[in-house]
Each structure stands twice: as structure tokens, then as C-alpha cells.
Write a protein that holds these residues in place. Structure first.
Motif, PDB file in Angstrom:
ATOM      1  N   TRP A   1       7.138   6.271   3.837  1.00  0.00           N
ATOM      2  CA  TRP A   1       6.483   5.068   3.298  1.00  0.00           C
ATOM      3  C   TRP A   1       7.005   3.804   3.975  1.00  0.00           C
ATOM      4  O   TRP A   1       6.264   2.852   4.194  1.00  0.00           O
ATOM      5  CB  TRP A   1       6.721   4.967   1.797  1.00  0.00           C
ATOM      6  N   LEU A   2       8.287   3.795   4.304  1.00  0.00           N
ATOM      7  CA  LEU A   2       8.878   2.607   4.913  1.00  0.00           C
ATOM      8  C   LEU A   2       8.261   2.308   6.275  1.00  0.00           C
ATOM      9  O   LEU A   2       8.171   1.148   6.682  1.00  0.00           O
ATOM     10  CB  LEU A   2      10.395   2.783   5.048  1.00  0.00           C
ATOM     11  N   ASP A   3       7.815   3.348   6.962  1.00  0.00           N
ATOM     12  CA  ASP A   3       7.222   3.146   8.286  1.00  0.00           C
ATOM     13  C   ASP A   3       5.882   2.418   8.216  1.00  0.00           C
ATOM     14  O   ASP A   3       5.374   1.957   9.244  1.00  0.00           O
ATOM     15  CB  ASP A   3       7.030   4.502   8.983  1.00  0.00           C
ATOM     16  N   THR A   4       5.296   2.320   7.026  1.00  0.00           N
ATOM     17  CA  THR A   4       3.978   1.684   6.890  1.00  0.00           C
ATOM     18  C   THR A   4       4.066   0.223   6.444  1.00  0.00           C
ATOM     19  O   THR A   4       3.036  -0.444   6.345  1.00  0.00           O
ATOM     20  CB  THR A   4       3.114   2.455   5.874  1.00  0.00           C
ATOM     21  N   LEU A   5       5.282  -0.275   6.184  1.00  0.00           N
ATOM     22  CA  LEU A   5       5.420  -1.597   5.570  1.00  0.00           C
ATOM     23  C   LEU A   5       4.885  -2.714   6.452  1.00  0.00           C
ATOM     24  O   LEU A   5       4.264  -3.661   5.953  1.00  0.00           O
ATOM     25  CB  LEU A   5       6.884  -1.867   5.213  1.00  0.00           C
ATOM     26  N   THR A   6       5.147  -2.659   7.740  1.00  0.00           N
ATOM     27  CA  THR A   6       4.680  -3.744   8.606  1.00  0.00           C
ATOM     28  C   THR A   6       3.152  -3.782   8.677  1.00  0.00           C
ATOM     29  O   THR A   6       2.545  -4.860   8.707  1.00  0.00           O
ATOM     30  CB  THR A   6       5.274  -3.613  10.016  1.00  0.00           C
ATOM     31  N   ALA A   7       2.512  -2.613   8.678  1.00  0.00           N
ATOM     32  CA  ALA A   7       1.045  -2.571   8.692  1.00  0.00           C
ATOM     33  C   ALA A   7       0.476  -3.104   7.379  1.00  0.00           C
ATOM     34  O   ALA A   7      -0.526  -3.826   7.372  1.00  0.00           O
ATOM     35  CB  ALA A   7       0.566  -1.139   8.934  1.00  0.00           C
ATOM     36  N   VAL A   8       1.124  -2.767   6.257  1.00  0.00           N
ATOM     37  CA  VAL A   8       0.664  -3.276   4.960  1.00  0.00           C
ATOM     38  C   VAL A   8       0.779  -4.795   4.925  1.00  0.00           C
ATOM     39  O   VAL A   8      -0.123  -5.496   4.454  1.00  0.00           O
ATOM     40  CB  VAL A   8       1.462  -2.639   3.811  1.00  0.00           C
ATOM     41  N   TYR A   9       1.894  -5.319   5.421  1.00  0.00           N
ATOM     42  CA  TYR A   9       2.072  -6.780   5.477  1.00  0.00           C
ATOM     43  C   TYR A   9       0.936  -7.426   6.265  1.00  0.00           C
ATOM     44  O   TYR A   9       0.401  -8.471   5.868  1.00  0.00           O
ATOM     45  CB  TYR A   9       3.412  -7.108   6.133  1.00  0.00           C
ATOM     46  N   HIS A  10       0.548  -6.796   7.343  1.00  0.00           N
ATOM     47  CA  HIS A  10      -0.486  -7.364   8.206  1.00  0.00           C
ATOM     48  C   HIS A  10      -1.851  -7.376   7.510  1.00  0.00           C
ATOM     49  O   HIS A  10      -2.644  -8.315   7.705  1.00  0.00           O
ATOM     50  CB  HIS A  10      -0.586  -6.563   9.507  1.00  0.00           C
ATOM     51  N   HIS A  11      -2.127  -6.373   6.672  1.00  0.00           N
ATOM     52  CA  HIS A  11      -3.459  -6.230   6.100  1.00  0.00           C
ATOM     53  C   HIS A  11      -3.610  -6.816   4.697  1.00  0.00           C
ATOM     54  O   HIS A  11      -4.740  -7.038   4.244  1.00  0.00           O
ATOM     55  CB  HIS A  11      -3.857  -4.744   6.056  1.00  0.00           C
ATOM     56  N   ILE A  12      -2.510  -7.069   3.998  1.00  0.00           N
ATOM     57  CA  ILE A  12      -2.642  -7.444   2.590  1.00  0.00           C
ATOM     58  C   ILE A  12      -3.364  -8.776   2.397  1.00  0.00           C
ATOM     59  O   ILE A  12      -4.044  -8.981   1.395  1.00  0.00           O
ATOM     60  CB  ILE A  12      -1.265  -7.456   1.884  1.00  0.00           C
ATOM     61  N   LYS A  13      -3.274  -9.668   3.366  1.00  0.00           N
ATOM     62  CA  LYS A  13      -3.945 -10.970   3.219  1.00  0.00           C
ATOM     63  C   LYS A  13      -5.454 -10.792   3.067  1.00  0.00           C
ATOM     64  O   LYS A  13      -6.120 -11.630   2.460  1.00  0.00           O
ATOM     65  CB  LYS A  13      -3.630 -11.863   4.409  1.00  0.00           C
ATOM     66  N   ASN A  14      -6.007  -9.705   3.589  1.00  0.00           N
ATOM     67  CA  ASN A  14      -7.442  -9.455   3.471  1.00  0.00           C
ATOM     68  C   ASN A  14      -7.826  -8.954   2.078  1.00  0.00           C
ATOM     69  O   ASN A  14      -9.015  -8.805   1.785  1.00  0.00           O
ATOM     70  CB  ASN A  14      -7.884  -8.427   4.516  1.00  0.00           C
ATOM     71  N   HIS A  15      -6.827  -8.690   1.241  1.00  0.00           N
ATOM     72  CA  HIS A  15      -7.059  -8.189  -0.113  1.00  0.00           C
ATOM     73  C   HIS A  15      -6.679  -9.229  -1.160  1.00  0.00           C
ATOM     74  O   HIS A  15      -6.469  -8.884  -2.313  1.00  0.00           O
ATOM     75  CB  HIS A  15      -6.247  -6.910  -0.333  1.00  0.00           C
ATOM     76  N   GLN A  16      -6.597 -10.496  -0.781  1.00  0.00           N
ATOM     77  CA  GLN A  16      -6.157 -11.557  -1.682  1.00  0.00           C
ATOM     78  C   GLN A  16      -7.179 -12.689  -1.749  1.00  0.00           C
ATOM     79  O   GLN A  16      -6.948 -13.779  -1.237  1.00  0.00           O
ATOM     80  CB  GLN A  16      -4.810 -12.119  -1.211  1.00  0.00           C
ATOM     81  N   PRO A  17      -8.319 -12.478  -2.407  1.00  0.00           N
ATOM     82  CA  PRO A  17      -9.343 -13.534  -2.450  1.00  0.00           C
ATOM     83  C   PRO A  17      -8.897 -14.793  -3.184  1.00  0.00           C
ATOM     84  O   PRO A  17      -9.259 -15.903  -2.788  1.00  0.00           O
ATOM     85  CB  PRO A  17     -10.521 -12.856  -3.160  1.00  0.00           C
ATOM     86  N   ILE A  18      -8.125 -14.647  -4.269  1.00  0.00           N
ATOM     87  CA  ILE A  18      -7.679 -15.838  -5.001  1.00  0.00           C
ATOM     88  C   ILE A  18      -6.681 -16.629  -4.153  1.00  0.00           C
ATOM     89  O   ILE A  18      -6.715 -17.864  -4.119  1.00  0.00           O
ATOM     90  CB  ILE A  18      -7.066 -15.449  -6.357  1.00  0.00           C
ATOM     91  N   THR A  19      -5.801 -15.942  -3.470  1.00  0.00           N
ATOM     92  CA  THR A  19      -4.838 -16.616  -2.595  1.00  0.00           C
ATOM     93  C   THR A  19      -5.548 -17.316  -1.446  1.00  0.00           C
ATOM     94  O   THR A  19      -5.205 -18.446  -1.077  1.00  0.00           O
ATOM     95  CB  THR A  19      -3.820 -15.617  -2.044  1.00  0.00           C
ATOM     96  N   GLN A  20      -6.556 -16.659  -0.883  1.00  0.00           N
ATOM     97  CA  GLN A  20      -7.306 -17.286   0.209  1.00  0.00           C
ATOM     98  C   GLN A  20      -8.002 -18.559  -0.264  1.00  0.00           C
ATOM     99  O   GLN A  20      -8.124 -19.524   0.491  1.00  0.00           O
ATOM    100  CB  GLN A  20      -8.323 -16.290   0.768  1.00  0.00           C
ATOM    101  N   ALA A  21      -8.431 -18.574  -1.523  1.00  0.00           N
ATOM    102  CA  ALA A  21      -9.137 -19.740  -2.052  1.00  0.00           C
ATOM    103  C   ALA A  21      -8.197 -20.849  -2.492  1.00  0.00           C
ATOM    104  O   ALA A  21      -8.530 -22.032  -2.377  1.00  0.00           O
ATOM    105  CB  ALA A  21     -10.016 -19.323  -3.226  1.00  0.00           C
ATOM    106  N   THR A  22      -7.004 -20.473  -2.993  1.00  0.00           N
ATOM    107  CA  THR A  22      -6.129 -21.467  -3.621  1.00  0.00           C
ATOM    108  C   THR A  22      -4.748 -21.589  -2.992  1.00  0.00           C
ATOM    109  O   THR A  22      -4.092 -22.613  -3.151  1.00  0.00           O
ATOM    110  CB  THR A  22      -5.917 -21.120  -5.106  1.00  0.00           C
TER     111      THR A  22
END
Length: 264
Positions: free
Chosen positions: A136-157
Motif C-alpha cells: 500500500w505504501l508504494d501507491t501513496l505518491t500516485a494517490v497524492y497526485h490524483h486526489i485533487k481530482n476527487h475534491q470538488p468542494i476544495t476546488q471550488a473553495t
């Protein structure tokens, strides 16, 4: 002013250098949400009024008010001018235990401990977790890169915390809130409502790793908590006591493991 999902739009005056302009700015919502059990008020927290049922269920489970959702018989959400009330009916056994340890909280967005009656309440027993999957630890950097695309409220505010559920390196679900512990409760409520196996993945959060986040994850058998920002000393202490792997400062170029380094 127009209402949107999790935020509202305001006309504001922006001053930049020597120019002034009127713009539309999206502001995250912060609403009082009261949780009551069997007709008795238990907690009032400030939260973003989205995914309220998941928030109430996740809070009930992560705070050990009920051991599982079979103890929750009914959940009703009522909207008032002053805020939102969630009325829950729980099993008699759980309600009796709740009354024995009753606390009344005013939950502020930055606090996971407001209203506790004594220091001994900080030391309720922790579950002991099996080791996290090192892969699971090997996937952390990829998750960091993609999570911004899953944050509509953060993108708006630019003002929300996010809690994501990750399985095999894929972000399965993400919940946002003005409070980090509220975002996590929404995610936990979703996982348990949908009967997800909480041992098959991990939680990734766009916040610091604090005491209550570790305790909530441990209560729900989450084996790895990863955060973008720093951990606190209490978070590290509790993670080591429970066996939870804690990784923080997760960025595009790496991360730091603060608890259970044998997971690497």
C-alpha cells in the motif's frame, strides 16, 4: 447569494495591487449539526452539510457508541433554520452504555475532543490491528497526485479537508468537510453502510494526522492512515500502541513513516 452543494457563492470585493473588482467567490458551508440518540441530545458539531447520514453513522461507529450498524434502528434528518438535527434510535444496550459515559459536546471544526468530561476518557482501550500491507505504501505518491481530482468542494473553495478510501492504488470514494474528523466520519459511515471490508485498503487524508483520526481509524479496523501534512505526538503514540501504520508528509516525491516502520 446562491446555494450549491457544500458551499455558497458570494459577491465580494477583491483588491489586488492597485485595482478593485467585484467577483463571485465560493465559500464552504459550516453548519451546526446536532446528533441525538433515543431522543437525548449527545453532540453538536460544526460541519459541511453534505453526506449527513454517513457523518452520523461514522461518528456513532468511530466513537464506539454502537459496535456495528445492526445496533442502529432508525435515522432521521431534520432541517431547521438554526441547523440540522439527526435523530437516531439505537439498541437499548448501546443506549444504556452511552448514558453511563454521556458527554455533551460542542464540536468545533478543528477539535476532536471538545467536551470530554475527564482525562481518563482519552485512554479507552484501543483495538489491536494486524499489520498493513507493505504494498500500500508504494501507491501513496500516485494517490497524492490524483486526489485533487476527487475534491470538488476544495476546488471550488480551497477550504475543505478530504478523506479517501484507497484499494489497490485506486481511489474508491472521497468525502469532504470543513472539519478533518467530520470528513473521516463520513468516509467511515460510507464504508460500513456499504459493507466494505475495511482491511482491504487504507485511508488517505489531506490534513495533518491528529489523535482523533488515529483513534477513529483504529476503531474501524483501518490498518494504514496516510496524510498530506504532519502528525502529532499523540497520533504517533496511539498508532504504535494499536499497530496502525501511520505515514505523513505524503507528497509527489515520497512520504515519512512515523509508526510501524516494519511495514516498509
Amino acid at each position: 447569494m446562491t446555494t450549491s452543494q457544500g458551499y455558497q457563492s458570494f459577491r465580494v470585493q477583491r483588491i489586488k495591487q492597485s485595482s478593485t473588482s467585484i467577483i463571485e467567490d465560493n465559500i464552504i458551508e459550516e453548519t451546526p449539526i446536532a446528533l441525538s440518540y433515543n431522543g437525548i441530545s449527545h453532540a453538536v458539531m460544526m460541519a459541511t452539510p453534505t453526506d449527513i447520514a454517513y457523518l452520523a453513522k461514522g461518528f456513532s461507529l468511530s466513537e464506539a457508541i454502537i459496535p456495528n450498524l445492526s445496533y442502529l434502528y432508525d435515522l432521521e434528518i431534520n432541517h431547521y433554520e438554526e441547523g440540522i438535527e439527526v435523530q437516531m434510535q439505537i439498541a437499548t444496550q448501546a443506549f444504556v452504555e452511552l448514558k453511563q459515559h454521556k458527554r455533551t459536546m460542542e464540536g468545533r471544526t478543528g477539535c476532536g475532543l471538545c467536551g470530554i468530561e475527564n482525562l481518563q476518557q482519552l485512554n479507552r482501550p484501543l483495538k489491536k490491528l494486524a499489520p498493513a500491507n507493505p504494498a500500500w505504501l508504494d501507491t501513496l505518491t500516485a494517490v497524492y497526485h490524483h486526489i485533487k481530482n476527487h475534491q470538488p468542494i476544495t476546488q471550488a473553495t480551497g477550504a475543505a479537508h478530504a478523506a479517501a478510501w484507497v484499494v489497490n492504488g485506486e481511489i474508491i470514494a472521497t468525502f469532504e468537510d470543513v472539519g478533518r474528523h467530520n470528513a473521516l466520519d463520513k468516509l467511515l459511515g460510507y464504508l460500513l453502510t456499504e459493507q466494505r471490508d475495511t482491511t482491504e485498503g487504507f485511508v488517505f487524508m489531506t490534513s495533518r494526522a491528529s489523535y482523533e483520526l488515529v483513534r477513529k481509524c483504529t476503531q474501524c479496523n483501518i490498518r494504514l492512515l496516510a496524510t498530506i501534512s504532519a502528525p502529532t505526538t499523540q497520533a504517533i503514540k496511539l498508532a504504535n500502541e494499536s499497530g496502525l501504520t501511520l505515514a505523513s508528509f505524503c507528497r509527489e516525491d515520497g512520504y515519512v513513516v512515523y509508526a510501524q516502520p516494519q511495514s516498509i
